[in-house]
Design an enzyme around this catalytic site. Structure first.
Site, PDB file in Angstrom:
ATOM      1  N   HIS A  87     -50.549 -18.505  -6.045  1.00 12.82           N
ATOM      2  CA  HIS A  87     -51.220 -19.110  -4.891  1.00 12.82           C
ATOM      3  C   HIS A  87     -52.739 -19.066  -5.050  1.00 12.82           C
ATOM      4  CE1 HIS A  87     -47.533 -18.409  -2.106  1.00 12.82           C
ATOM      5  NE2 HIS A  87     -47.540 -19.619  -2.597  1.00 12.82           N
ATOM      6  N   ARG A 102     -46.510 -33.394  -2.001  1.00 14.50           N
ATOM      7  CA  ARG A 102     -45.589 -32.353  -1.555  1.00 14.50           C
ATOM      8  C   ARG A 102     -45.358 -32.535  -0.061  1.00 14.50           C
ATOM      9  NH1 ARG A 102     -49.579 -29.557  -4.650  1.00 14.50           N
ATOM     10  NH2 ARG A 102     -48.769 -28.698  -6.608  1.00 14.50           N
ATOM     11  N   ARG A 128     -42.568 -36.413  -3.550  1.00 14.51           N
ATOM     12  CA  ARG A 128     -41.438 -35.530  -3.844  1.00 14.51           C
ATOM     13  C   ARG A 128     -40.729 -35.210  -2.528  1.00 14.51           C
ATOM     14  NH1 ARG A 128     -42.815 -29.738  -6.104  1.00 14.51           N
ATOM     15  NH2 ARG A 128     -43.287 -29.367  -3.908  1.00 14.51           N
ATOM     16  N   GLU A 178     -37.916 -30.055 -14.234  1.00 13.23           N
ATOM     17  CA  GLU A 178     -38.341 -28.664 -14.035  1.00 13.23           C
ATOM     18  C   GLU A 178     -37.344 -27.677 -14.634  1.00 13.23           C
ATOM     19  OE1 GLU A 178     -40.002 -28.619  -9.611  1.00 13.23           O
ATOM     20  OE2 GLU A 178     -38.222 -29.858  -9.845  1.00 13.23           O
ATOM     21  N   ASP A 183     -42.614 -24.865 -12.874  1.00 15.15           N
ATOM     22  CA  ASP A 183     -41.228 -24.392 -12.832  1.00 15.15           C
ATOM     23  C   ASP A 183     -40.540 -24.544 -14.183  1.00 15.15           C
ATOM     24  OD1 ASP A 183     -40.477 -23.200 -10.379  1.00 15.15           O
ATOM     25  OD2 ASP A 183     -40.634 -25.130  -9.381  1.00 15.15           O
ATOM     26  N   ARG A 236     -43.319 -17.231 -11.969  1.00 14.59           N
ATOM     27  CA  ARG A 236     -44.669 -17.789 -11.958  1.00 14.59           C
ATOM     28  C   ARG A 236     -45.644 -16.993 -11.110  1.00 14.59           C
ATOM     29  NH1 ARG A 236     -43.638 -23.428  -8.767  1.00 14.59           N
ATOM     30  NH2 ARG A 236     -45.891 -23.414  -8.521  1.00 14.59           N
ATOM     31  N   CYS A 290     -47.029 -33.490 -13.498  1.00 18.63           N
ATOM     32  CA  CYS A 290     -47.669 -33.172 -12.217  1.00 18.63           C
ATOM     33  C   CYS A 290     -47.810 -31.671 -12.021  1.00 18.63           C
ATOM     34  CB  CYS A 290     -46.895 -33.780 -11.053  1.00 18.63           C
ATOM     35  SG  CYS A 290     -45.223 -33.122 -10.849  1.00 18.63           S
TER      36      CYS A 290
END
EC number: 2.7.3.9
Length: 556
Positions: free
Chosen positions: A186, A288, A325, A415, A439, A449, A486
């Site tokens: 984040h 998103r 998405r 992914e 991912d 991650r 992306c």
């Protein structure tokens, strides 16, 4: 004496300034018993503190907007979790103070998440931050956070909670360095959105003394402690050269010999659009849509609400390409009305398209809303599904799009390694692919991650990951279809050249990275990018791959 440290560079730029440490404090309240007659009052205090913290997180999110808003709203949902609150009230009923009950209830929940495996480590860190905020409020002490300073500084922290990162003032915080985190944590994603140079996963960062002058290179991941005048001049000269190159590079993305590579923006909602437009994005490569679904964890947003939000983004890119998405719920983005509460390993369970196929009415409403939002607009709408594993998944999504009457191209995210390995099979059902490298790395290397300890396996330069990108791109070329990236890999200017050389047809990234990528791509021919890609794939480690590509592009 000048020394050099190396972490993981996650946000471009150079920052030189004095070290200031993130405030920390022990927020473990004493374990003392209260009389039974005080239980109701303590329960009320706990509820008020929880609601106040949730409201504060939502307010911070509203101020920050974009991706930060979605992250902070998810944290607010953690604070208000009814099961957690029930546990807090039960502990108070048997004699705990409000602050101790909150501390112990969160500790128990934390242990459950940790026991579910490393996949939820990122959520555990966010949970700790929520706990600290509630306990601090109950104790009447300030929440440890960004230091007070009138002078610009470089911020050092073990890790940065989203609530702190989202509202950093770039005028004061020249850059930041953390011990934890990875390229897709984040804090890294929000740093790029802010345009603040940042280095993460630097062991021993906390040992840098307060007031020490350091230079942070967010591109290379290098930290220069007490840099010499010569080193400062070198870094400042390099930063000035980068800035000049950014100003000189304008227009659509392309290599120096005219090979077009559209540069698109990743957006988390309408609040991210102005920055994308200002950066010269040629459209949106990843919209998103989760931000809409975080407002109410009990039910999906209405079709009308979705139409309004989607149209705001579509209107911003007349005759541009916008790739949406559909909802990616599950794993670190649970929603009460969709996500099973008892999955032993959510990242490997019912997530993304799997969730939507289990709840077809949610997918149907979203597709219908997208169709209505695009009506009458000259935008090129494309819609893709997350977490597609095989042709059966791709066929199910394509059929759902057709049944909803969607007049748009539909595609799939890549992914999961199986999707890259069988990309040509997927392309029999859909019209494009989009590689989510964050991912894809996580599932290829079994490396969460959000966990700094395995950040080397999250490095998008890993040759095995480049091999999977090449497979997907080759399949798309063979089928005459497009294959974009992306994930955060596209934000690395050097890696963007390698991805172009691998056959990727578009690159989507945080808006702040677009000028850097545009300027770097414009320096090299397609043939140079292809040679750099081949050199990177011929190595065995991420560092070797980066150096090999750099050597090719610099003519060494």
């Amino acid at each position: 004496m000048e020394t050099t440290l190396r972490g993981v560079g996650v946000s471009h730029g150079v920052a030189i300034g004095e070290v200031r440490h993130m405030g920390t404090a022990v927020l473990e309240p004493p374990a003392k018993q209260i009389p039974a007659e005080e239980a109701e009052r303590e329960q009320g205090r706990a509820r008020q503190a929880v609601e106040a913290v949730a409201a504060d997180l939502i307010a911070r999110g509203n101020l920050a907007g974009g991706e930060a808003q979605a992250v902070l709203e998810a944290q607010a949902m953690m604070a208000q979790d009814p099961e957690l609150m029930a546990d807090v009230e039960r502990r108070i009923a048997v004699g705990s103070t409000a602050e101790r009950a909150v501390y112990d209830a969160f500790a128990a929940y934390r242990a459950l998440l940790a026991g579910a495996g490393e996949y939820l480590a990122g959520r555990v860190a966010d949970l700790d931050d929520v706990r600290n905020r509630i306990v601090a409020r109950l104790l009447g002490v300030p929440m440890p956070g960004v230091p007070d300073s009138d002078e610009p500084y470089v911020l050092i922290a073990r890790d940065l909670a989203p609530a702190d990162t989202a509202l950093l003032d770039p005028a004061l915080v020249l850059g930041f360095v953390t011990e934890e985190g990875g390229p897709t944590s984040h804090s890294a994603i929000l740093a790029r959105a802010l345009g603040v140079p940042a280095v993460v996963a630097l062991p021993g960062a906390g040992e840098l003394a307060e007031g020490t002058v350091i230079a942070v290179d967010g591109s290379t991941g290098e930290i220069f402690v007490e840099p010499s005048d010569a080193k400062r001049a070198e870094l400042e000269q390099a930063a000035a050269a980068r800035k000049a190159a950014l100003s000189a590079a304008t227009g659509p993305g392309a290599t120096s010999d005219g090979h077009k590579v559209p540069l698109l923006a990743n957006v988390g909602g309408p609040a991210d659009v102005p920055a994308a437009v200002e950066a010269g994005a040629e459209g949106v490569g990843l919209f998103r849509t989760e931000f809409l679904f975080l407002d109410d964890s009990e039910k999906a947003p209405s079709e009308a609400k979705q139409v309004e939000a989607y149209r705001k983004v579509l209107e911003a890119f007349p005759e541009g390409r916008v790739v949406v998405r559909v909802l990616d719920a599950g794993a670190d983005k649970p929603l009460d009305f969709l996500t099973p509460a008892d999955e032993p390993n959510p990242a490997l369970g019912v997530r993304g398209l799997r969730t939507l196929l289990d709840h077809p009415e949610v997918l149907r409403t979203q597709l219908s809303a997208l169709s209505k939002a695009a009506e009458g607009l000259p935008v090129y709408l494309e819609v893709m599904a997350p977490m597609v594993a095989d042709r059966t998944d791709a066929r199910a999504f394509a059929e759902a799009c057709r049944q909803a009457g969607l007049r748009a191209k539909f595609g799939t995210m890549v992914e999961i390694p199986s999707a890259a390995l069988r990309a040509r099979s997927l392309l029999q059902e859909v019209e494009f692919l989009s590689l989510g490298t964050n991912d894809l790395a996580q599932y290829t290397f079994a490396a969460d991650r959000q966990v700094g300890a395995v950040s080397r396996l999250q490095d998008p330069w890993q040759p095995a990951l480049l091999d999977l990108v090449a497979l997907a791109a080759e399949a798309a070329r063979a089928e005459g279809k497009s294959c974009g990236v992306c994930g955060e890999a596209a934000a690395d200017p050097l890696l963007a050249c390698v991805l172009t050389g691998l056959g990727v047809t578009s690159l989507s990234m945080g808006s702040a990275s677009i000028p850097y990528v545009r300027a770097t791509l414009a320096k090299y021919t397609l043939a140079q990018c292809e040679r750099a890609a081949a050199a990177a794939r011929a190595t065995d480690t991420a560092e070797e791959a980066r150096l090999a590509a750099q050597a090719v592009l610099s003519g060494e």
